[in-house]
Design a protein around this motif. Sequence first.
Motif, short mmCIF file in Angstrom:
data_model
loop_
_atom_site.label_atom_id
_atom_site.label_comp_id
_atom_site.label_asym_id
_atom_site.label_seq_id
_atom_site.Cartn_x
_atom_site.Cartn_y
_atom_site.Cartn_z
N HIS A 92 -18.51 1.89 14.90
CA HIS A 92 -17.63 1.10 14.04
C HIS A 92 -17.26 1.92 12.81
O HIS A 92 -18.10 2.57 12.20
N SER A 93 -15.98 1.89 12.47
CA SER A 93 -15.52 2.59 11.27
C SER A 93 -14.40 1.76 10.65
O SER A 93 -13.88 0.83 11.25
N TYR A 98 -3.53 3.08 1.13
CA TYR A 98 -2.39 2.36 0.59
C TYR A 98 -1.12 3.06 1.05
O TYR A 98 -1.12 4.22 1.45
N GLY A 99 -0.06 2.32 1.00
CA GLY A 99 1.25 2.85 1.35
C GLY A 99 2.28 2.37 0.34
O GLY A 99 2.10 1.37 -0.33
N TYR A 100 3.37 3.11 0.23
CA TYR A 100 4.42 2.76 -0.71
C TYR A 100 5.75 2.87 0.02
O TYR A 100 5.99 3.84 0.74
N GLY A 101 6.59 1.88 -0.12
CA GLY A 101 7.88 1.92 0.55
C GLY A 101 8.89 1.05 -0.14
O GLY A 101 8.57 0.29 -1.05
N TYR A 102 10.12 1.21 0.28
CA TYR A 102 11.22 0.42 -0.26
C TYR A 102 11.62 -0.59 0.80
O TYR A 102 11.56 -0.32 1.98
N GLY A 103 12.07 -1.73 0.35
CA GLY A 103 12.50 -2.74 1.31
C GLY A 103 13.70 -3.50 0.80
O GLY A 103 14.09 -3.38 -0.36
N TYR A 120 -4.34 -1.39 2.62
CA TYR A 120 -4.79 -1.89 3.90
C TYR A 120 -6.25 -1.56 4.14
O TYR A 120 -6.78 -0.59 3.62
N TYR A 121 -6.86 -2.40 4.94
CA TYR A 121 -8.24 -2.24 5.38
C TYR A 121 -8.21 -2.47 6.88
O TYR A 121 -7.79 -3.53 7.34
N GLN A 122 -8.59 -1.47 7.66
CA GLN A 122 -8.48 -1.60 9.10
C GLN A 122 -9.80 -1.23 9.77
O GLN A 122 -10.17 -0.06 9.82
#
Length: 149
Positions: A92-93, A98-103, A120-122
């Motif tokens: 398990h890992s 984080y990500g940055y984008g335009y929308g 995010y946490y996945q």
Amino acid sequence: MKKNIVYLLPALCALLLASCVSPIAKRIEHNPQIYNDLPESQKRLVATGQISEGMSKQAVFLAWGNPNRKSGGSRQGTKTERWSYAGYDAVHSTSLGYGYGYGGGYHGYGHPYYHDIGIYYQPTVTYLPFERKWAEFTNSRVSAWAITP
């Protein structure tokens, strides 16, 4: 049409029940001569998926199935063969980032009307193979074996 269903339903139930047979029982069923030629003590072991020193390769096949790997070697001038069976450990890992984008579209002075900053946490599960059990044969008989708990 209804008559066909009456005949099809029992056949479907029989097929589902047949698929519930254990792999050991299926190997014994498909190889009755090998099983019948075994001594009673080995029959009991094979039926429960166990092996012991002195068993033939055929008895090990009935108890454990086909190995994932076969390898040959030598011990004190005598040829040996090793059958390896794989197991899988769940590892398990997690990934955090984080990500940055335009929308969206544009409004005003050519600027997008929203920015997207995402954290995010996945969680992830990976299955890693390892040698779960092995049997070593000398003169086509089990000379050593082990099972990893």
